[in-house]
Design an enzyme around this catalytic site. Structure first.
Site, PDB file in Angstrom:
ATOM      1  N   LYS A 259      39.553  16.967   1.836  1.00  0.00           N
ATOM      2  CA  LYS A 259      40.432  16.355   2.832  1.00  0.00           C
ATOM      3  C   LYS A 259      41.888  16.258   2.407  1.00  0.00           C
ATOM      4  O   LYS A 259      42.199  15.944   1.268  1.00  0.00           O
ATOM      5  CB  LYS A 259      39.935  14.932   3.165  1.00  0.00           C
ATOM      6  CG  LYS A 259      38.628  14.876   3.939  1.00  0.00           C
ATOM      7  CD  LYS A 259      38.676  15.579   5.285  1.00  0.00           C
ATOM      8  CE  LYS A 259      39.509  14.855   6.301  1.00  0.00           C
ATOM      9  NZ  LYS A 259      38.864  13.639   6.774  1.00  0.00           N
TER      10      LYS A 259
ATOM     11  N   SER B 100      40.717  11.964   0.463  1.00  0.00           N
ATOM     12  CA  SER B 100      39.595  11.108   0.803  1.00  0.00           C
ATOM     13  C   SER B 100      38.870  10.730  -0.481  1.00  0.00           C
ATOM     14  O   SER B 100      38.778  11.527  -1.412  1.00  0.00           O
ATOM     15  CB  SER B 100      38.649  11.861   1.740  1.00  0.00           C
ATOM     16  OG  SER B 100      37.337  11.348   1.628  1.00  0.00           O
TER      17      SER B 100
ATOM     18  N   HIS C 258      49.049  19.445  29.885  1.00  0.00           N
ATOM     19  CA  HIS C 258      47.649  18.965  29.859  1.00  0.00           C
ATOM     20  C   HIS C 258      46.950  19.390  28.564  1.00  0.00           C
ATOM     21  O   HIS C 258      45.727  19.534  28.554  1.00  0.00           O
ATOM     22  CB  HIS C 258      46.842  19.477  31.056  1.00  0.00           C
ATOM     23  CG  HIS C 258      47.524  19.299  32.375  1.00  0.00           C
ATOM     24  ND1 HIS C 258      47.303  18.217  33.190  1.00  0.00           N
ATOM     25  CD2 HIS C 258      48.459  20.053  33.004  1.00  0.00           C
ATOM     26  CE1 HIS C 258      48.055  18.325  34.280  1.00  0.00           C
ATOM     27  NE2 HIS C 258      48.775  19.427  34.190  1.00  0.00           N
TER      28      HIS C 258
END
Ligand code: ARG
Length: 457
Positions: A284, A278, A157
């Site tokens: 980034k 980016s 999960h």
């Protein structure tokens, strides 16, 4: 040659729009090596069966080989008004060697011809996929060996569950790839069946030898029913389905790499030369490659669904709808090969942050099951042990502690059965290495798995 090879019955020239709409040459030219291979086998058989003369067969073979050479060297002009790869090659053959070239199509239809070409294509591409799957598995095993000491939380999960070896996690993908290989091999069994000789649908009046052609082409079997031979695309759907599962597995791995390379996880450093920046945000480093693999999975699923849908309503035997089988097939096969290749390359240079992974095992109560198992060894029924440890976790949360932080006195308040030896159970390495059950995450087990996989590869 401007006129159509099938033009005899027509009083009018095909409309230009129809030529364009009907033609498949813009994509099925990719079948040319297989079309030539199939034609060579066919024409050899025609001479062997004395359906055409040895001399005619030789000149057709020579003509086909010279066409193949020109195509391979980029000197061949594909013509839309010759519709598809089969007619383009046959028209060129007649152009080059004269009317004798027209004997090639004796006892053959484009319907069995295209079915053969598609099978030959699928066979050669399936073998490439097998090779790529093998390389992929090799890299995973290598990473597993290099990182045999690395422990991280296993998740269910997406919640921290129990500590596992990183190697164990990586080998899970080897298992998937091994099943993928089995599926491809299984598809190959039904790809390698010769459809040629079915003619348009009913077989042929000529004394052909289909078994000879099968042998020439290295096919183990000859199809039994001429109608089925020209109508069947199951073999292609099976390959597309195997590709879809390969992409499912690559997509799951991609998803994990994307998550793990985030600052939130920080488990993994993807190689700089497999990431992009980016245009606006200078900080980034984006995981475009795994994202693209995950994204391309959609296309590969779509191609499978597309062909299933094309086939589902078709009456026997050949219908032109079936020309729509090729673009999806080519796309899926090529996408699968490329994604396997780039994932393998990227993994080779991927670095795992062992310290961060280890730290993650120190929070999240990943030893709770171990504490419960410990209580079981002291004679407490598992269900009660589960409850006791649940209470211990609750206690820890109020005190902002982990299970490993608790003192013997605190632990004994939870259960009198707890003794000093509990601390050997509240240890991450021990927790991993105690899971010695077959297929479990203990280092001893994982090492066994590695050596077995290496033998198999
Ligand atoms: N280009 C066709 C295809 O890909 C070849 C078979 C054409 N057969 C026919 N009867 N028109 O399916």
């Amino acid at each position: 040659m401007a006129t159509k090879l099938w033009g005899g019955r027509f009083a009018e020239k095909t409309a230009k729009e129809v030529d364009e709409f009907n033609a498949s040459i813009s994509f099925d030219y990719k079948l040319w090596p297989y079309d030539i291979e199939g034609s060579l086998a066919h024409v050899k058989m025609l001479a062997r069966q004395k359906i055409i003369s040895q001399k005619d067969s030789s000149s057709i073979q020579k003509g086909l080989k010279s066409i193949a050479q020109d195509i391979a060297q980029g000197r061949f002009e594909w013509k839309t008004d010759q519709e598809d790869v089969h007619l383009n090659i046959e028209a060129e053959l007649i152009d080059r060697i004269g009317p004798v070239g027209g004997k090639l199509h004796t006892a053959r239809s484009r319907n069995d011809q295209v079915a053969l070409d598609a099978r030959l294509y699928c066979r050669s591409q399936a073998k490439i996929i097998l090779k790529e799957l093998n390389n992929f598995q090799r890299v995973l095993v290598q990473l597993a060996e290099e990182n045999i000491e690395v422990i991280l939380p296993g998740y269910t999960h997406l919640q921290r569950a129990q500590p596992i070896l990183l190697a164990h996690h990586l080998l899970a993908y080897v298992e998937m790839a091994a099943r993928d290989s089995e599926r491809i091999c299984d598809a190959l069994k039904r790809i390698e069946i010769l459809p040629l000789g079915a003619g348009a649908l009913a077989g042929t009046t000529f004394p052909i030898d289909r078994h000879f052609v099968a042998k020439e082409l290295g096919f183990s079997r000859v199809s039994n029913n001429s109608l089925d031979s020209v109508s069947d695309r199951d073999f292609m759907i099976e390959l597309l389905s195997a590709c879809a599962l390969i992409l499912t597995h690559l997509s799951r791995l991609s998803e994990e790499l994307i998550l793990w390379s985030s600052f939130e996880f920080f488990f993994v450093a993807l190689p700089d030369n497999f990431c992009t920046g980016s245009s606006m945000m200078p900080q980034k480093k984006n995981p475009d490659i795994p994202e693209l693999i995950r994204g391309k999975t959609g296309r590969v699923f779509g191609n499978l669904m597309g062909l299933l849908t094309v086939m589902k309503g078709l009456p026997l035997a050949y219908n032109k709808d079936m020309q729509e089988d090729k673009e999806g097939l080519f796309d899926s096969v090529e996408t699968t090969q490329t994604c396997l290749r780039i994932m393998t390359l990227m993994l080779q240079k991927t670095k795992f942050r062992a310290e961060v992974m280890k730290k993650a095992t120190q929070e999240g109560f990943v030893l709770a099951t171990d504490l419960a198992d410990y209580l079981v060894t002291k004679g407490i029924p598992f269900r009660d042990a589960h409850h006791i440890v649940g209470q211990a976790v609750l206690y820890c949360q109020t005190k902002n502690k982990t299970l490993e932080d608790l003192s013997l006195e605190e632990l004994q308040k939870m259960s009198k059965a707890i003794e000093q030896d509990v601390f050997s159970w509240l240890n991450i390495e021990n927790a991993v290495n105690r899971r010695k059950s077959f297929g479990g995450t203990a280092k001893s087990e994982v090492k066994k798995q590695i050596s077995q996989i290496k033998k198999r590869l």
